[in-house]
Design a protein around this motif. Structure first.
Motif, mmCIF file in Angstrom:
data_model
loop_
_atom_site.group_PDB
_atom_site.id
_atom_site.type_symbol
_atom_site.label_atom_id
_atom_site.label_comp_id
_atom_site.label_asym_id
_atom_site.label_seq_id
_atom_site.Cartn_x
_atom_site.Cartn_y
_atom_site.Cartn_z
ATOM 1 N N ASP A 181 -22.364 33.610 67.556
ATOM 2 C CA ASP A 181 -21.902 33.077 68.840
ATOM 3 C C ASP A 181 -23.046 32.545 69.701
ATOM 4 O OD1 ASP A 181 -19.384 33.742 67.982
ATOM 5 O OD2 ASP A 181 -19.231 35.550 69.220
ATOM 6 N N ASN A 182 -24.220 33.182 69.605
ATOM 7 C CA ASN A 182 -25.359 32.684 70.374
ATOM 8 C C ASN A 182 -25.744 31.282 69.930
ATOM 9 O OD1 ASN A 182 -25.638 34.900 72.049
ATOM 10 N ND2 ASN A 182 -27.015 35.959 70.649
ATOM 11 N N PHE A 183 -25.749 31.021 68.632
ATOM 12 C CA PHE A 183 -26.076 29.668 68.173
ATOM 13 C C PHE A 183 -24.916 28.714 68.440
ATOM 14 C CE2 PHE A 183 -26.333 26.237 65.078
ATOM 15 C CZ PHE A 183 -27.602 25.759 65.372
ATOM 16 N N LYS A 184 -23.710 29.209 68.268
ATOM 17 C CA LYS A 184 -22.514 28.364 68.464
ATOM 18 C C LYS A 184 -22.488 27.781 69.881
ATOM 19 C CE LYS A 184 -17.498 28.758 68.535
ATOM 20 N NZ LYS A 184 -16.378 29.689 68.423
ATOM 21 N N GLU B 30 -18.107 28.096 58.810
ATOM 22 C CA GLU B 30 -19.081 28.148 57.719
ATOM 23 C C GLU B 30 -19.867 29.457 57.756
ATOM 24 O OE1 GLU B 30 -22.736 25.416 56.088
ATOM 25 O OE2 GLU B 30 -21.070 24.435 57.133
ATOM 26 N N PHE B 31 -20.245 29.894 58.942
ATOM 27 C CA PHE B 31 -20.963 31.159 59.100
ATOM 28 C C PHE B 31 -20.103 32.318 58.565
ATOM 29 C CE2 PHE B 31 -22.317 34.988 61.219
ATOM 30 C CZ PHE B 31 -23.699 34.893 61.281
ATOM 31 N N ASN B 32 -18.816 32.333 58.962
ATOM 32 C CA ASN B 32 -17.916 33.409 58.524
ATOM 33 C C ASN B 32 -17.782 33.428 57.002
ATOM 34 O OD1 ASN B 32 -17.575 34.077 61.197
ATOM 35 N ND2 ASN B 32 -15.574 33.101 61.379
ATOM 36 N N ARG B 33 -17.641 32.244 56.394
ATOM 37 C CA ARG B 33 -17.542 32.185 54.922
ATOM 38 C C ARG B 33 -18.819 32.704 54.270
ATOM 39 N NH1 ARG B 33 -15.039 27.286 56.123
ATOM 40 N NH2 ARG B 33 -16.961 26.132 55.716
ATOM 41 N N ALA B 34 -19.961 32.366 54.839
ATOM 42 C CA ALA B 34 -21.237 32.824 54.280
ATOM 43 C C ALA B 34 -21.362 34.344 54.380
ATOM 44 C CB ALA B 34 -22.400 32.146 55.000
ATOM 45 N N VAL B 35 -20.893 34.915 55.481
ATOM 46 C CA VAL B 35 -20.919 36.373 55.622
ATOM 47 C C VAL B 35 -20.016 37.007 54.569
ATOM 48 C CG1 VAL B 35 -20.246 38.300 57.120
ATOM 49 C CG2 VAL B 35 -21.578 36.392 58.052
ATOM 50 N N GLU C 11 -13.896 41.627 59.036
ATOM 51 C CA GLU C 11 -13.567 41.534 60.472
ATOM 52 C C GLU C 11 -14.308 40.418 61.196
ATOM 53 O OE1 GLU C 11 -11.302 43.242 62.330
ATOM 54 O OE2 GLU C 11 -10.567 44.051 60.450
ATOM 55 N N ILE C 12 -15.202 39.718 60.521
ATOM 56 C CA ILE C 12 -16.038 38.746 61.216
ATOM 57 C C ILE C 12 -15.218 37.657 61.905
ATOM 58 C CG2 ILE C 12 -16.476 37.256 59.206
ATOM 59 C CD1 ILE C 12 -19.079 38.138 61.889
ATOM 60 N N GLU C 13 -14.112 37.264 61.323
ATOM 61 C CA GLU C 13 -13.291 36.208 61.923
ATOM 62 C C GLU C 13 -12.573 36.686 63.188
ATOM 63 O OE1 GLU C 13 -10.759 34.445 59.008
ATOM 64 O OE2 GLU C 13 -12.436 33.894 57.726
ATOM 65 N N ASN C 14 -12.419 37.984 63.327
ATOM 66 C CA ASN C 14 -11.724 38.532 64.498
ATOM 67 C C ASN C 14 -12.646 38.799 65.675
ATOM 68 O OD1 ASN C 14 -9.349 38.534 63.006
ATOM 69 N ND2 ASN C 14 -9.765 40.578 62.202
ATOM 70 N N ARG C 15 -13.915 38.471 65.523
ATOM 71 C CA ARG C 15 -14.892 38.733 66.601
ATOM 72 C C ARG C 15 -15.207 37.466 67.324
ATOM 73 N NH1 ARG C 15 -15.723 44.355 66.933
ATOM 74 N NH2 ARG C 15 -15.232 45.097 64.916
#
Length: 99
Positions: free
Chosen positions: A63-66, A80-85, A95-99
């Motif tokens: 989110d800081n970069f976004k 893309e970040f979420n897929r990489a995680v 849970e990354i997509e829910n944050r």
């Protein structure tokens, strides 16, 4: 074809004697199993807390970069970040997509 169990009564009596004679052992086993379950639950909660912390840290990083991007590229970057995680750090990916 139905087959009569030749030793069923004998075995049932033997097990009854074992239960009667080893009642303290069986009770100790029950208590040890309950203690194991409690410890496992506590350790799992600790694990879940660690996962939550890691996911929050990753989401903050994302989110800081976004925030430095315009809206369309920001959305693309987040996805893309979420897929990489999910691919590289799957334990945090649930849970990354829910944050």
């Amino acid at each position: 074809m139905f087959r009569r169990r030749r030793f069923a009564d004998l075995i049932a009596r033997q097990l009854d004697v074992f239960v009667r004679d080893q009642l303290e052992l069986l009770e100790a086993c029950d208590e040890a199993e309950r203690a194991y379950d409690r410890a496992a639950e506590e350790r799992y909660r600790d694990y879940q807390d660690l996962l939550e912390t890691g996911t929050e840290l990753l989401a903050d990083l994302r989110d800081n970069f976004k925030r430095t991007l315009d809206e369309d590229p920001a959305e693309e970057y987040e996805a893309e970040f979420n897929r990489a995680v999910v691919k590289r750090l799957p334990r945090f990916g649930l849970e990354i997509e829910n944050r």
